[in-house]
Enzyme design. Structure first.
Site, PDB file in Angstrom:
ATOM      1  CD  GLU A 176       5.424  -4.406  -5.877  1.00  0.00           C
ATOM      2  OE1 GLU A 176       4.310  -4.420  -5.320  1.00  0.00           O
ATOM      3  OE2 GLU A 176       5.572  -4.243  -7.097  1.00  0.00           O
ATOM      4  CE  LYS A 213       3.902  -0.639  -5.763  1.00  0.00           C
ATOM      5  NZ  LYS A 213       3.205  -0.503  -7.055  1.00  0.00           N
TER       6      LYS A 213
END
Length: 296
Positions: A176, A213
């Site tokens: 992420e 993400k």
């Protein structure tokens, strides 16, 4: 690695619920839920209160595998139980929802336009505990504030360095590198980020799997090609400071991108609601995020 869970994450319809507020963000999450800081006297009380909140969410009939693929937990939540079962086991065995664990220790100071993750000296021990507790995957977050090519390269390299270790421990890492949606050069940051993600994915050994993400992109469909990479199980999106309504609207314009919302998921639920009010509010939130996630 649980193959049923892998297949669910790879091809199931739904989204990933982020229930992973850590020590720094927990007081605000509780406050939004209607629990003020004077309701608990110490850190243990705080974690007990947030586990009660998360338990209420997880046990709600609205929180089900028909619309939710996975849930990201904080370490303290992983170590606790719901109805006598470890939280991860409860999620999978009772709800059919794949459990993930947040493993990063927060963000370092900003440098070169980015915030790297703080060191994780106990990562290997945490990964072993996670595997023993039947966790499927992990999540770790860094933040990109400016379109600094060298900084973005460092952030993505750090993510993949840890990602390899996580996969070697039998877990699927969610990588992420969040792009700040308020950044003045956001589109350029996302262009540099995508190029670096493609470069790093191209260097992975055969069979290594990751999830990504990412912030919902400024340009619709910008991350579509990442979804076709054989190393990528799924690409999910954080709400990134958008209201739930705006996050859902933007998400729906990006086919194949599914939600992994935290604050936007719990928006509107509160401590003082009756069970019916709570379940209805949560169900409405889940349905809207689910519909945005399955648009194609």
């Amino acid at each position: 690695m649980n193959e049923k869970q892998l297949e669910r994450m790879r091809s199931g319809q739904g989204f990933v619920a982020a229930l992973d507020q850590s020590g720094g963000s927990t007081p605000n999450a509780l406050l939004l839920y209607g629990v003020a800081e004077d309701a608990y006297s110490d850190e243990e009380g705080m974690y007990g209160a947030v586990h009660t909140m998360r338990t209420r969410i997880i046990k709600s009939p609205a929180f089900n595998s028909e619309r939710i693929l996975g849930a990201i937990l904080f370490e303290n939540t992983m170590d606790r139980e719901i109805d006598g079962k470890p939280t991860a086991d409860y999620l999978w065995e009772e709800k059919g929802i794949v459990p993930f664990l947040k493993v990063d220790k927060g963000l370092d100071v900003e440098k070169d336009g980015i915030q790297l993750m703080k060191p994780m000296p106990d990562l290997d021990a945490l990964l072993k505990r996670a595997a023993d507790r039947n966790i499927f995957g992990t999540k770790m977050r860094s933040v990109i504030h400016r379109a600094n090519a060298e900084g973005i390269k460092q952030a993505v390299e750090q993510q993949f360095e840890f990602g390899r270790r996580i996969f070697a421990a039998g877990l699927v890492p969610i990588i992420e590198p969040e792009v700040d949606i308020h950044s003045e050069d956001r589109e350029e940051s996302e262009r540099l980020l995508k190029a670096e993600l493609i470069r790093q994915l191209g260097q992975l050994e055969d069979g290594v799997l990751v999830m990504l993400k990412l912030s919902i992109p400024a340009v619709d469909g910008f991350y579509s090609e990442l979804m076709d990479d054989p190393h990528v199980v799924r690409v999910v999106a954080l709400s990134g400071g958008y209201t739930r309504e705006e996050a859902n609207e933007r998400l729906a314009r990006n086919p194949g991108l599914i939600a992994s919302f935290s604050r936007a998921l719990a928006e509107g639920v509160s401590f003082g609601q009756t069970e019916q009010e709570f379940d209805d509010t949560l169900s409405d939130s889940i349905e809207k995020i689910y519909q945005a996630s399955i648009k194609s």
